[in-house]
Design a protein around this motif. Sequence first.
Motif, mmCIF file in Angstrom:
data_model
loop_
_atom_site.group_PDB
_atom_site.id
_atom_site.type_symbol
_atom_site.label_atom_id
_atom_site.label_comp_id
_atom_site.label_asym_id
_atom_site.label_seq_id
_atom_site.Cartn_x
_atom_site.Cartn_y
_atom_site.Cartn_z
ATOM 1 N N UNK A 17 -6.542 11.364 9.938
ATOM 2 C CA UNK A 17 -7.082 11.633 8.600
ATOM 3 C C UNK A 17 -5.970 11.999 7.623
ATOM 4 N N UNK A 18 -4.989 12.746 8.106
ATOM 5 C CA UNK A 18 -3.891 13.163 7.230
ATOM 6 C C UNK A 18 -3.091 11.962 6.747
ATOM 7 N N UNK A 19 -2.680 11.095 7.664
ATOM 8 C CA UNK A 19 -1.841 9.971 7.240
ATOM 9 C C UNK A 19 -2.649 8.937 6.462
ATOM 10 N N UNK A 20 -3.940 8.795 6.763
ATOM 11 C CA UNK A 20 -4.771 7.880 5.979
ATOM 12 C C UNK A 20 -4.917 8.373 4.541
ATOM 13 N N UNK A 21 -4.811 9.675 4.364
ATOM 14 C CA UNK A 21 -4.908 10.261 3.023
ATOM 15 C C UNK A 21 -3.583 10.226 2.287
ATOM 16 N N UNK A 22 -2.578 9.632 2.917
ATOM 17 C CA UNK A 22 -1.278 9.529 2.263
ATOM 18 C C UNK A 22 -0.416 10.763 2.418
ATOM 19 N N UNK A 23 -0.767 11.665 3.331
ATOM 20 C CA UNK A 23 -0.010 12.895 3.520
ATOM 21 C C UNK A 23 1.155 12.677 4.494
ATOM 22 N N UNK A 24 2.195 13.446 4.321
ATOM 23 C CA UNK A 24 3.268 13.526 5.294
ATOM 24 C C UNK A 24 2.866 14.551 6.352
ATOM 25 N N UNK A 25 3.562 14.529 7.477
ATOM 26 C CA UNK A 25 3.337 15.520 8.520
ATOM 27 C C UNK A 25 4.304 16.698 8.345
ATOM 28 N N UNK A 26 5.577 16.366 8.113
ATOM 29 C CA UNK A 26 6.596 17.391 7.934
ATOM 30 C C UNK A 26 6.310 18.192 6.663
ATOM 31 N N UNK B 114 7.911 0.723 18.611
ATOM 32 C CA UNK B 114 7.351 0.367 17.309
ATOM 33 C C UNK B 114 6.248 -0.667 17.373
ATOM 34 N N UNK B 115 5.616 -0.828 18.533
ATOM 35 C CA UNK B 115 4.529 -1.802 18.658
ATOM 36 C C UNK B 115 3.296 -1.298 17.905
ATOM 37 N N UNK B 116 2.699 -2.181 17.118
ATOM 38 C CA UNK B 116 1.452 -1.782 16.450
ATOM 39 C C UNK B 116 0.671 -2.999 15.981
ATOM 40 N N UNK B 117 -0.633 -2.766 15.783
ATOM 41 C CA UNK B 117 -1.532 -3.808 15.305
ATOM 42 C C UNK B 117 -1.438 -3.915 13.790
ATOM 43 N N UNK B 118 -1.569 -5.115 13.263
ATOM 44 C CA UNK B 118 -1.484 -5.325 11.812
ATOM 45 C C UNK B 118 -2.858 -5.278 11.139
ATOM 46 N N UNK B 119 -3.932 -5.331 11.957
ATOM 47 C CA UNK B 119 -5.303 -5.238 11.438
ATOM 48 C C UNK B 119 -6.045 -4.148 12.198
ATOM 49 N N UNK B 120 -7.021 -3.550 11.524
ATOM 50 C CA UNK B 120 -7.811 -2.479 12.120
ATOM 51 C C UNK B 120 -8.659 -3.034 13.268
ATOM 52 N N UNK C 41 -7.899 2.311 23.215
ATOM 53 C CA UNK C 41 -9.172 2.157 22.505
ATOM 54 C C UNK C 41 -9.078 2.491 21.019
ATOM 55 N N UNK C 42 -7.885 2.816 20.544
ATOM 56 C CA UNK C 42 -7.722 3.205 19.142
ATOM 57 C C UNK C 42 -6.665 2.325 18.474
ATOM 58 N N UNK C 43 -6.627 2.388 17.152
ATOM 59 C CA UNK C 43 -5.508 1.762 16.449
ATOM 60 C C UNK C 43 -4.202 2.413 16.884
ATOM 61 N N UNK C 44 -3.135 1.629 16.912
ATOM 62 C CA UNK C 44 -1.810 2.208 17.083
ATOM 63 C C UNK C 44 -1.574 3.143 15.897
ATOM 64 N N UNK C 45 -0.922 4.274 16.165
ATOM 65 C CA UNK C 45 -0.726 5.246 15.092
ATOM 66 C C UNK C 45 0.179 4.692 14.000
ATOM 67 N N UNK C 46 1.086 3.793 14.354
ATOM 68 C CA UNK C 46 1.959 3.203 13.345
ATOM 69 C C UNK C 46 1.148 2.352 12.370
ATOM 70 N N UNK C 47 0.021 1.805 12.814
ATOM 71 C CA UNK C 47 -0.894 1.118 11.896
ATOM 72 C C UNK C 47 -1.452 2.112 10.887
ATOM 73 N N UNK C 48 -1.873 3.283 11.375
ATOM 74 C CA UNK C 48 -2.403 4.305 10.477
ATOM 75 C C UNK C 48 -1.331 4.769 9.497
ATOM 76 N N UNK C 49 -0.060 4.716 9.915
ATOM 77 C CA UNK C 49 1.069 5.098 9.055
ATOM 78 C C UNK C 49 1.505 3.969 8.125
ATOM 79 N N UNK C 50 0.765 2.830 8.177
ATOM 80 C CA UNK C 50 1.105 1.657 7.365
ATOM 81 C C UNK C 50 2.539 1.174 7.644
ATOM 82 N N UNK C 51 2.936 1.291 8.895
ATOM 83 C CA UNK C 51 4.249 0.799 9.303
ATOM 84 C C UNK C 51 5.404 1.737 9.004
ATOM 85 N N UNK C 52 5.135 2.932 8.503
ATOM 86 C CA UNK C 52 6.187 3.884 8.154
ATOM 87 C C UNK C 52 6.684 4.580 9.425
ATOM 88 N N UNK C 53 7.826 4.131 9.945
ATOM 89 C CA UNK C 53 8.355 4.667 11.192
ATOM 90 C C UNK C 53 8.703 6.146 11.065
#
Length: 365
Positions: free
Chosen positions: A247-256, A326-332, A288-300
């Motif tokens: 939810x945080x990264x989908x909202x455009x938030x940073x973690x740090x 860095x493996x991730x899905x490009x679609x949800x 069973x979930x999206x790769x987290x890098x997908x949720x990060x929109x590719x932001x390593x």
Amino acid sequence: MMQFIYHILIDRFAGCNPAIKGRGYKGGNLEAIVDRLDYIRQLGATGILLTPFMKGWRAYHGYHITDYAKVNPHFGSWKMVDKLVDEVHKRGMTIIADFVANHCHKRSHVWQQHPEWFKTDPKGNPTYFNNIDYLPEFDLDHPEARRFMTDNGLLLCHHGFDALRLDYAKGPSIAFWQYFRKNIKREFPQVELIGEVWGKPLDKELPTKLDRAFRRGVLTEKEAWQKRYAGILDGVMDFAYQELLVQAVRSGERILGNKKLYEQVEKHFSHFSKCPAFCLYLFLENHDTNRFLFECKGDVSLLREAVNFSRQWQYPYIQYYGMEKGMYNKKDIRCGEPYADEWVRQCMNFDLPNILTNDTVHNFV
């Protein structure tokens, strides 16, 4: 040192061939995992978690079991299972087996020989996991079915597994898990029992106290269901934690430096502070979930923040294979397309550079 567990989808990790077309087996196997244990340890991992390796019906992922007493020949043999367990232990690491107690494939001899061991609806028709008409659900309150499934759990313990991940733990009754735990712990008190507790509650109800806490907004639904298993199992996969970070990264938030997220996570953990000997297993992604890098929109860099954030707590952290590459899905994968989960189950590419480090950043606020 906190546990850092590396999660392996057997058919898609080592020894697999991405050139093989289709959704079936691609060649990953247990022997090839042995050859990659030093790679896993060099990542800083203290243990591995395997997807199911029992004999199944045309399902590379291992969750459609037909024979609990046999190893899927695509993956190897009991001899190879024992070798893998031994090699893991030689490296001072632990190994977790994925155990599917709730259901099996209808081609199982158990379904064919003991239909009375399975659930039925009020009209007497079989019930199926997730309404998939080839995955009948066990009635694990039936004495013989309960003993059968417990014996299969004990079989894995006899082969040296340090813990069992209990697939779809919400399916079987609490009474079954109490029986299962009692019998496992009698022979193997050190073996951890970790529930996968998520998904729709179906017709099950929460105990009154937890239900009230959920309805008052004290607990989220995921937290309430996870807490249901405190005192029943040794721990659960922490889907509530994973949801907070997604939810945080989908909202455009940073973690740090994200004080709000830090406080949300601390509040989440506080709900379990009075649950002795009950452990939350943190993770960011799985099969069973999206790769987290997908949720990060590719932001390593954001992925790195999330990994380091997750590894700072006192709880075990589980990392799905390929995240470090860095493996991730490009679609949800929830887009509704058939077999979209294949996008997060691709063959491991060992040729890619590692994008994560073993360093943990502790200053997140």
